[in-house]
Design an enzyme around this catalytic site. Structure first.
Site, PDB file in Angstrom:
ATOM      1  N   ASP A  76     -29.548 -54.949 -82.362  1.00 50.21           N
ATOM      2  CA  ASP A  76     -29.622 -56.303 -82.913  1.00 50.21           C
ATOM      3  C   ASP A  76     -30.738 -56.371 -83.972  1.00 50.21           C
ATOM      4  O   ASP A  76     -31.674 -55.569 -83.943  1.00 50.21           O
ATOM      5  CB  ASP A  76     -29.955 -57.314 -81.805  1.00 50.21           C
ATOM      6  CG  ASP A  76     -28.894 -57.332 -80.714  1.00 50.21           C
ATOM      7  OD1 ASP A  76     -27.736 -56.984 -81.005  1.00 50.21           O
ATOM      8  OD2 ASP A  76     -29.242 -57.682 -79.573  1.00 50.21           O
TER       9      ASP A  76
HETATM   10  N1  URA Z   1     -28.859 -54.526 -75.897  1.00 52.47           N
HETATM   11  C1  URA Z   1     -29.100 -55.672 -76.569  1.00 52.47           C
HETATM   12  O1  URA Z   1     -28.994 -56.752 -76.006  1.00 52.47           O
HETATM   13  N2  URA Z   1     -29.471 -55.594 -77.850  1.00 52.47           N
HETATM   14  C2  URA Z   1     -29.638 -54.402 -78.512  1.00 52.47           C
HETATM   15  O2  URA Z   1     -30.013 -54.398 -79.686  1.00 52.47           O
HETATM   16  C3  URA Z   1     -29.390 -53.226 -77.796  1.00 52.47           C
HETATM   17  C4  URA Z   1     -28.990 -53.321 -76.485  1.00 52.47           C
END
Ligand code: URA
Length: 240
Positions: A109
């Site tokens: 993310d």
């Molecule tokens: N899980 C998440 O919630 N976000 C990420 O970026 C990676 C794993």
């Protein structure tokens, strides 16, 4: 004796992300490219690809059939070629690597930091992201609320995320502080860690990926990247 692989000079330069064949030919003919230390101006020349080094306008490059990269993703970068709100992680790489069509191995993310792999080797990317390979990814999680025993138990036993049929379990759960946890997951579902913590009754405030298979970031600072040379070994280790 094994036959040495050769590659035509202008094609070699194009494959390394220096632009169209025509543009690469012009670069070579104008004397801006040296190979293994000497200036070469014949774009049709056959070059041995093994251990091939070249310079373009004085910058040194190693010929690589495929590239495998490890990046320390900073916060507020998107793992997308067409980012919506923040710059793409690809903008942290030299244009030649972007031109080669390097892609992220899975996504983090925008507000997640840490270890990100990138490659232009499609089958390698596919193997690493295929669910059957179960490559563990380890995250350091800063929580909004102190983590209690019932939450740890839920994560350990598995939580059912909305729209899923199988529970997601945290592996190697480690409490590193009142609001600090480390855990590994083997799948890569959308927002998986954040959704797992929400399902367990807490909330993720900050997320950092510290390990992918056996790979770690070492000394790389946010925004820095390095080549993973011997990628086949690395892949074997990552899948162990
Ligand atoms: N899980 C998440 O919630 N976000 C990420 O970026 C990676 C794993």
């Amino acid at each position: 004796m094994a036959k040495q692989l050769t590659v035509k000079f202008e094609r070699m330069l194009q494959s390394q992300g220096f632009g169209s064949r025509r543009y690469c030919r012009q670069l070579i003919e104008s004397g801006r490219v040296s190979v293994n230390g000497s200036k070469q101006t014949d774009p049709q020349r056959e070059l041995v690809s093994e251990n091939l080094q070249f310079t373009v306008d004085g910058t040194r490059w190693q010929y690589r059939d495929k590239v495998y990269l490890l990046l320390h993703k900073p916060i507020d970068y998107e793992c997308s070629r067409n980012p919506q709100h923040y710059p793409s992680v690809l903008s942290l790489l030299p244009p030649q690597l972007q031109e080669r069509g390097v892609q992220c191995v899975g996504r983090l993310d925008a507000d997640t930091t840490g270890l990100l792999l990138l490659t232009d080797d499609g089958p390698w990317l596919h193997q690493l992201t295929h669910p059957k390979h179960h490559v563990p990814k380890r995250y350091l999680i800063t929580l909004k609320h102190p983590c209690d025993e019932s939450q740890l138990q839920a994560l350990h036993e598995g939580v059912l995320l909305h729209g899923e049929t199988e529970p997601c379990r945290a592996k190697n759960l480690e409490v590193r502080g009142e609001r600090l946890l480390a855990m590994s997951i083997e799948q890569g579902k959308y927002h998986q860690v954040k959704r797992m913590l929400a399902a367990a009754g807490n909330r993720v405030e900050a997320l950092h990926r510290e390990q992918f298979g056996k790979l770690t970031l070492g000394d790389l600072a946010p925004g820095e990247w390095c080549y993973l040379d011997d990628a086949q070994t690395t892949l074997a280790e990552a899948l162990e």
